[in-house]
Design a protein around this motif. Structure first.
Motif, PDB file in Angstrom:
ATOM      1  N   ALA A  19       0.922  -0.877  -0.054  1.00 23.03           N
ATOM      2  CA  ALA A  19      -0.068  -0.124   0.138  1.00 23.03           C
ATOM      3  C   ALA A  19       0.878   1.314   0.079  1.00 23.03           C
ATOM      4  O   ALA A  19       0.569   2.162  -0.759  1.00 23.03           O
ATOM      5  CB  ALA A  19      -1.048   0.137   1.220  1.00 23.03           C
ATOM      6  N   ALA A  20       1.960   1.340   0.802  1.00 25.52           N
ATOM      7  CA  ALA A  20       2.637   2.460   0.953  1.00 25.52           C
ATOM      8  C   ALA A  20       3.404   2.614  -0.289  1.00 25.52           C
ATOM      9  O   ALA A  20       3.574   3.926  -1.107  1.00 25.52           O
ATOM     10  CB  ALA A  20       3.841   2.218   2.024  1.00 25.52           C
ATOM     11  N   LEU A  21       3.849   1.512  -1.033  1.00 24.70           N
ATOM     12  CA  LEU A  21       4.648   2.065  -2.247  1.00 24.70           C
ATOM     13  C   LEU A  21       3.623   2.237  -3.267  1.00 24.70           C
ATOM     14  O   LEU A  21       3.892   3.183  -4.184  1.00 24.70           O
ATOM     15  CB  LEU A  21       5.287   0.490  -2.672  1.00 24.70           C
ATOM     16  CG  LEU A  21       6.277  -0.110  -1.777  1.00 24.70           C
ATOM     17  CD1 LEU A  21       7.045  -1.486  -2.861  1.00 24.70           C
ATOM     18  CD2 LEU A  21       7.391   0.933  -1.387  1.00 24.70           C
ATOM     19  N   ALA A  22       2.530   1.697  -3.445  1.00 22.36           N
ATOM     20  CA  ALA A  22       1.630   2.082  -4.536  1.00 22.36           C
ATOM     21  C   ALA A  22       1.157   3.708  -4.099  1.00 22.36           C
ATOM     22  O   ALA A  22       0.849   4.427  -5.248  1.00 22.36           O
ATOM     23  CB  ALA A  22       0.173   1.266  -4.350  1.00 22.36           C
ATOM     24  N   ALA A  23       0.787   4.093  -2.935  1.00 21.99           N
ATOM     25  CA  ALA A  23       0.573   5.492  -2.652  1.00 21.99           C
ATOM     26  C   ALA A  23       1.355   6.477  -3.007  1.00 21.99           C
ATOM     27  O   ALA A  23       1.266   7.380  -3.648  1.00 21.99           O
ATOM     28  CB  ALA A  23      -0.286   5.746  -1.134  1.00 21.99           C
ATOM     29  N   ALA A  24       2.621   6.241  -2.438  1.00 20.59           N
ATOM     30  CA  ALA A  24       3.830   7.241  -2.467  1.00 20.59           C
ATOM     31  C   ALA A  24       4.193   7.075  -4.133  1.00 20.59           C
ATOM     32  O   ALA A  24       4.609   8.157  -4.520  1.00 20.59           O
ATOM     33  CB  ALA A  24       5.215   6.457  -1.860  1.00 20.59           C
ATOM     34  N   GLY A  25       4.133   6.322  -4.834  1.00 17.58           N
ATOM     35  CA  GLY A  25       4.319   6.097  -6.330  1.00 17.58           C
ATOM     36  C   GLY A  25       3.564   7.080  -6.988  1.00 17.58           C
ATOM     37  O   GLY A  25       3.561   7.296  -8.162  1.00 17.58           O
ATOM     38  N   HIS A 331      -1.977  -3.258  -2.522  1.00 18.29           N
ATOM     39  CA  HIS A 331      -1.834  -2.537  -3.674  1.00 18.29           C
ATOM     40  C   HIS A 331      -3.004  -1.771  -3.995  1.00 18.29           C
ATOM     41  O   HIS A 331      -2.842  -0.574  -4.407  1.00 18.29           O
ATOM     42  CB  HIS A 331      -1.140  -3.506  -4.742  1.00 18.29           C
ATOM     43  CG  HIS A 331      -1.019  -2.834  -6.157  1.00 18.29           C
ATOM     44  ND1 HIS A 331      -0.005  -2.228  -6.583  1.00 18.29           N
ATOM     45  CD2 HIS A 331      -2.015  -2.776  -7.312  1.00 18.29           C
ATOM     46  CE1 HIS A 331       0.063  -1.703  -7.780  1.00 18.29           C
ATOM     47  NE2 HIS A 331      -1.204  -2.160  -8.213  1.00 18.29           N
ATOM     48  N   ILE A 332      -4.106  -2.442  -4.022  1.00 14.89           N
ATOM     49  CA  ILE A 332      -5.630  -1.668  -4.619  1.00 14.89           C
ATOM     50  C   ILE A 332      -5.620  -0.709  -3.364  1.00 14.89           C
ATOM     51  O   ILE A 332      -6.183   0.383  -3.810  1.00 14.89           O
ATOM     52  CB  ILE A 332      -6.567  -2.961  -4.449  1.00 14.89           C
ATOM     53  CG1 ILE A 332      -6.376  -3.840  -5.571  1.00 14.89           C
ATOM     54  CG2 ILE A 332      -7.933  -2.160  -4.470  1.00 14.89           C
ATOM     55  CD1 ILE A 332      -6.969  -5.291  -5.342  1.00 14.89           C
ATOM     56  N   ALA A 333      -5.507  -0.918  -2.147  1.00 13.82           N
ATOM     57  CA  ALA A 333      -5.860   0.150  -1.316  1.00 13.82           C
ATOM     58  C   ALA A 333      -4.842   1.152  -1.393  1.00 13.82           C
ATOM     59  O   ALA A 333      -5.569   2.522  -1.333  1.00 13.82           O
ATOM     60  CB  ALA A 333      -5.513  -0.446   0.332  1.00 13.82           C
ATOM     61  N   GLY A 334      -3.833   1.124  -1.527  1.00 15.97           N
ATOM     62  CA  GLY A 334      -2.887   2.266  -1.703  1.00 15.97           C
ATOM     63  C   GLY A 334      -3.313   3.033  -3.043  1.00 15.97           C
ATOM     64  O   GLY A 334      -3.206   4.322  -3.057  1.00 15.97           O
ATOM     65  N   ARG A 349     -10.116  -0.555 -13.435  1.00 16.82           N
ATOM     66  CA  ARG A 349      -9.022  -1.357 -14.557  1.00 16.82           C
ATOM     67  C   ARG A 349      -7.700  -1.275 -14.397  1.00 16.82           C
ATOM     68  O   ARG A 349      -6.814  -2.201 -14.846  1.00 16.82           O
ATOM     69  CB  ARG A 349      -9.517  -0.677 -15.868  1.00 16.82           C
ATOM     70  CG  ARG A 349     -11.047  -1.311 -16.326  1.00 16.82           C
ATOM     71  CD  ARG A 349     -11.376  -0.560 -17.720  1.00 16.82           C
ATOM     72  NE  ARG A 349     -11.406   0.916 -17.487  1.00 16.82           N
ATOM     73  CZ  ARG A 349     -11.670   1.754 -18.481  1.00 16.82           C
ATOM     74  NH1 ARG A 349     -12.285   1.085 -19.522  1.00 16.82           N
ATOM     75  NH2 ARG A 349     -11.632   2.985 -18.235  1.00 16.82           N
ATOM     76  N   HIS A 350      -7.425  -0.274 -13.778  1.00 17.10           N
ATOM     77  CA  HIS A 350      -5.768  -0.060 -13.481  1.00 17.10           C
ATOM     78  C   HIS A 350      -5.360  -1.009 -12.486  1.00 17.10           C
ATOM     79  O   HIS A 350      -3.930  -1.257 -12.595  1.00 17.10           O
ATOM     80  CB  HIS A 350      -5.582   1.522 -12.851  1.00 17.10           C
ATOM     81  CG  HIS A 350      -5.794   2.373 -13.961  1.00 17.10           C
ATOM     82  ND1 HIS A 350      -6.030   3.737 -13.656  1.00 17.10           N
ATOM     83  CD2 HIS A 350      -5.813   2.219 -15.259  1.00 17.10           C
ATOM     84  CE1 HIS A 350      -6.449   4.471 -14.629  1.00 17.10           C
ATOM     85  NE2 HIS A 350      -6.078   3.534 -15.631  1.00 17.10           N
ATOM     86  N   TRP A 351      -6.219  -1.605 -11.795  1.00 15.34           N
ATOM     87  CA  TRP A 351      -5.636  -2.638 -10.823  1.00 15.34           C
ATOM     88  C   TRP A 351      -6.085  -4.020 -11.067  1.00 15.34           C
ATOM     89  O   TRP A 351      -6.252  -4.860 -10.036  1.00 15.34           O
ATOM     90  CB  TRP A 351      -5.730  -2.318  -9.352  1.00 15.34           C
ATOM     91  CG  TRP A 351      -7.051  -2.032  -8.899  1.00 15.34           C
ATOM     92  CD1 TRP A 351      -7.971  -2.735  -8.696  1.00 15.34           C
ATOM     93  CD2 TRP A 351      -7.610  -0.752  -8.261  1.00 15.34           C
ATOM     94  NE1 TRP A 351      -9.060  -2.339  -8.363  1.00 15.34           N
ATOM     95  CE2 TRP A 351      -8.924  -1.019  -7.789  1.00 15.34           C
ATOM     96  CE3 TRP A 351      -7.119   0.661  -8.125  1.00 15.34           C
ATOM     97  CZ2 TRP A 351      -9.757  -0.063  -7.252  1.00 15.34           C
ATOM     98  CZ3 TRP A 351      -8.048   1.478  -7.389  1.00 15.34           C
ATOM     99  CH2 TRP A 351      -9.251   1.020  -7.002  1.00 15.34           C
ATOM    100  N   ALA A 352      -6.565  -4.076 -12.120  1.00 12.27           N
ATOM    101  CA  ALA A 352      -7.437  -5.549 -12.826  1.00 12.27           C
ATOM    102  C   ALA A 352      -6.344  -6.790 -12.321  1.00 12.27           C
ATOM    103  O   ALA A 352      -7.230  -7.667 -11.578  1.00 12.27           O
ATOM    104  CB  ALA A 352      -7.644  -5.540 -13.943  1.00 12.27           C
ATOM    105  N   PRO A 353      -5.217  -6.887 -12.522  1.00 12.82           N
ATOM    106  CA  PRO A 353      -4.680  -8.033 -12.061  1.00 12.82           C
ATOM    107  C   PRO A 353      -4.575  -8.044 -10.759  1.00 12.82           C
ATOM    108  O   PRO A 353      -4.890  -9.587 -10.264  1.00 12.82           O
ATOM    109  CB  PRO A 353      -3.188  -7.842 -12.813  1.00 12.82           C
ATOM    110  CG  PRO A 353      -3.153  -6.792 -13.872  1.00 12.82           C
ATOM    111  CD  PRO A 353      -4.361  -5.905 -13.272  1.00 12.82           C
ATOM    112  N   ALA A 354      -4.362  -7.295  -9.898  1.00  5.30           N
ATOM    113  CA  ALA A 354      -4.516  -7.349  -8.454  1.00  5.30           C
ATOM    114  C   ALA A 354      -5.882  -7.946  -7.939  1.00  5.30           C
ATOM    115  O   ALA A 354      -5.890  -8.637  -6.816  1.00  5.30           O
ATOM    116  CB  ALA A 354      -4.017  -6.069  -7.764  1.00  5.30           C
ATOM    117  N   ALA A 355      -6.891  -7.335  -8.584  1.00  7.95           N
ATOM    118  CA  ALA A 355      -8.221  -7.505  -8.318  1.00  7.95           C
ATOM    119  C   ALA A 355      -8.408  -9.033  -8.560  1.00  7.95           C
ATOM    120  O   ALA A 355      -9.289  -9.856  -7.806  1.00  7.95           O
ATOM    121  CB  ALA A 355      -9.225  -6.626  -8.845  1.00  7.95           C
TER     122      ALA A 355
END
Lengths: 471, 118
Positions: A19-25, A331-334, A349-355
């Motif tokens: 989550a931290a990496l996804a949000a910080a990015g 990842h989705i949460a971030g 759709r941007h996080w479809a693989p994670a979903a």
């Protein structure tokens, strides 16, 4: 809101790191608040740098994922996008009604005598879980440890509690723990699993959706065979023996009703029993914030949002499902938090693989939950003189009296009548056992503080926040 | 003093990365080797010690149970400060670790016991 929005992530395990990496990015200022002295959580727990070793038996793909997370954290920290507060034990997250912002209160370092606060526009709870252990005669003897505890001591400190171990209980954690202890030099006398192969077969359709996970399990099984570890399925530990420390366990086969089969008992000498019956989510911080739970886990929507505005949750705290699921949820949460903090509705759709991974892994976790259930008759095997609440030393006889004689029908009433759950751990270790003995549902603890807080920290807080003190 | 709860064969021990990071602590007066970065619980386990607290009620021995700071079973007195979680607290050179009886306050260092009651 400040020009660059901020997010506090509580917990630096797989979910919190992802989550931290996804949000910080995505342009969010992230503060990662974690109790550990190094990032990784329980799953990626690393030995102290001064101990010249790598974690035992880390499968290669886990090693790659950990390297990606660790390196990502390092880059974001160097660029000032993530502040990592290690050794910060969060005891409360408060939401300011007027502004909708958050204050994360923590205790610093192992001494936990000083407080610290972090303010943020949003908060993401990735607080993980802890082990459920059901009581049995002798489970308070030194040498009896949780399966996860044995693993944690091995991963973090490369320490073993003894020479000869029995691993017992139920759940997918027992396999890696037995493998790790054997690889570290302990003699694993037996792996005692109460679930049977028949239960696994019944759930086969759901389980084969995760070939990678099955291969992982098969890999552990092969390594156990190589170490000569005997696996007893449909068996349970009925008693741990010893006076001042563990000397042996008695194991029995289980009959069709989940009760020890008469005449099947055998004694296994050992100085270590690592035991566990699955995991429970840490939900204290979410409960205090007012988040709705589903059963014992925090309820979240498709974006991993709780029902409190500005609060996301990911990983075991939203339902126990393992590290891969925690990574997907984190990842989705971030990403969701980053979009929402900038006032945008995220495009799923941007996080479809994670979903997709999340859907598969949740189905897999549900199937495992149905396989790895404690034996139905476990509570009957708990003798009246068995301590159930380890902190307050309340035995099973007292709990039964509270229910049968005094009419208690829920955990809270049992607690008020017996003190079971009032001690240092606040019922985390005994609630599942007490609920089983009392025949009532396991409900969330509703603890306003997630850990014991010194009065001095509370007093200092009132001063710094300009709030009225005692009147 | 209670007898040391020792086990005949010590569990395997990790090797130090650098010898200068080894030092000595004491447990109930007995000298034990320690490595920088180890927790109190790890040092005691490596020495074959699995219990370092007696419960308030029945006086029963306890040591590590959950191993991750949740259960508070591994409480121990370090340098006169009682109720430290052995599974979390890192050892420091010269630490005097003692078996903790009951609440731990009966034989706490006077200034610590006083501070707690102010």
């Amino acid at each position: 809101m400040s020009e660059q929005p901020s997010l506090a992530v509580v917990g630096a395990g797989p979910a919190g790191l992802a989550a931290a990496l996804a949000a910080a990015g995505r342009g969010v200022r992230v503060t990662l608040v974690d109790a550990g002295d190094r990032a990784g959580g329980q799953f990626y727990r690393q030995p102290a740098p001064a101990l010249a070793a790598r974690p035992p038996q880390a499968p290669h793909h886990q090693g790659r994922t950990w390297k990606r997370l660790r390196d990502g954290l390092g880059r974001h920290r160097a660029a000032g996008r993530i502040v990592h507060l290690a050794d910060h034990h969060v005891w409360c997250v408060a939401r300011e009604e007027a502004t909708g912002t958050f204050t994360v209160h923590s205790l610093l370092g192992p001494a936990q005598e000083e407080g610290g606060t972090v303010r943020a526009d949003a908060v993401l709870l990735a607080t993980g879980g802890y082990e459920r252990v059901l009581p049995f005669p002798g489970w308070t003897l030194p040498g009896v440890v949780t399966a996860g505890g044995a693993q944690a001591m091995l991963k973090g400190a490369l320490a073993l509690p003894g020479r000869t171990a029995v691993i017992a209980g139920t759940g997918p954690l027992l396999l890696p723990v037995a493998t790790a202890l054997a690889a570290a030099g302990a003699r694993v006398a037996a792996l005692v699993e109460s679930a049977g192969p028949a239960a696994l077969l019944r759930r086969a359709p759901a389980l084969v959706t995760q070939p990678g996970k099955l291969a992982e399990g098969a890999g552990y099984a092969v390594r156990l065979l190589r170490h000569g570890v005997r696996t007893l399925t449909r068996h349970t530990v009925v008693e741990a023996h010893g006076t001042d420390r563990l000397e042996a366990v008695t194991v029995s086969a289980l009959d069709r009703d989940g009760r020890p089969r008469p005449g099947s008992a055998r004694r296994i000498p050992c100085d270590t029993l690592a035991v566990g019956h699955g995991m429970l989510p840490h939900t204290d911080l979410a409960e205090t914030l007012g988040c709705t739970l589903a059963g014992t886990a925090v309820r979240v929507d498709d974006e991993q949002r709780t029902d409190v505005p500005g609060v996301w949750a990911a990983g075991e705290t939203t339902g126990v499902g393992g590290a891969a699921l925690a990574l997907a949820e984190g990842h989705i949460a971030g990403r969701s938090a980053a979009a929402r903090l900038y006032g945008r509705a995220p495009d799923p759709r941007h996080w479809a693989p994670a979903a997709r991974a999340r859907t598969r892994l949740r189905a897999f976790a549900t199937a495992l939950d149905a396989v790895y259930v404690p034996p139905a008759g476990w509570a009957d095997a708990v003798t009246d003189d068995t301590v159930v609440c380890r902190c307050e030393e309340v035995d099973a006889g007292e709990v039964r009296e509270a229910v049968d004689v005094l009419g208690a029908g829920d955990l809270r009433t049992v607690k008020l009548l017996t003190r079971a759950g009032m001690g240092w751990c606040q019922g985390r270790m005994c609630a599942a056992g007490v609920a089983g003995l009392a025949g009532c549902p396991l409900t969330a603890g509703r603890r306003p503080f997630a850990r014991p807080v010194p009065l001095g920290v509370l007093a200092a807080l009132a001063g710094t926040e300009g709030e009225p003190g005692t009147e | 003093m209670r007898p040391l709860r020792r086990h005949s064969a010590h569990p395997p021990q990790p090797a130090p990365a650098r010898p200068d990071e080894t030092f000595t602590v004491t447990f109930d007066g007995r000298r034990l080797p320690a490595l920088s970065g180890q927790t109190v619980a790890a040092v005691l386990w490596a020495a074959g010690v699995t219990a370092w607290r007696d419960t308030r009620g029945a006086g029963r021995p306890r040591g590590v149970f959950c191993g991750i700071g949740v259960c508070f079973d591994c409480l121990v007195t370090v340098d006169g400060r009682p109720n430290q979680r052995a599974c979390l607290v890192p050892v420091r050179p010269g630490d005097a670790i003692r078996t903790q009886p009951g609440t731990g306050w009966a034989d706490a260092r006077p200034q610590d016991a006083g501070a707690d009651h102010e």
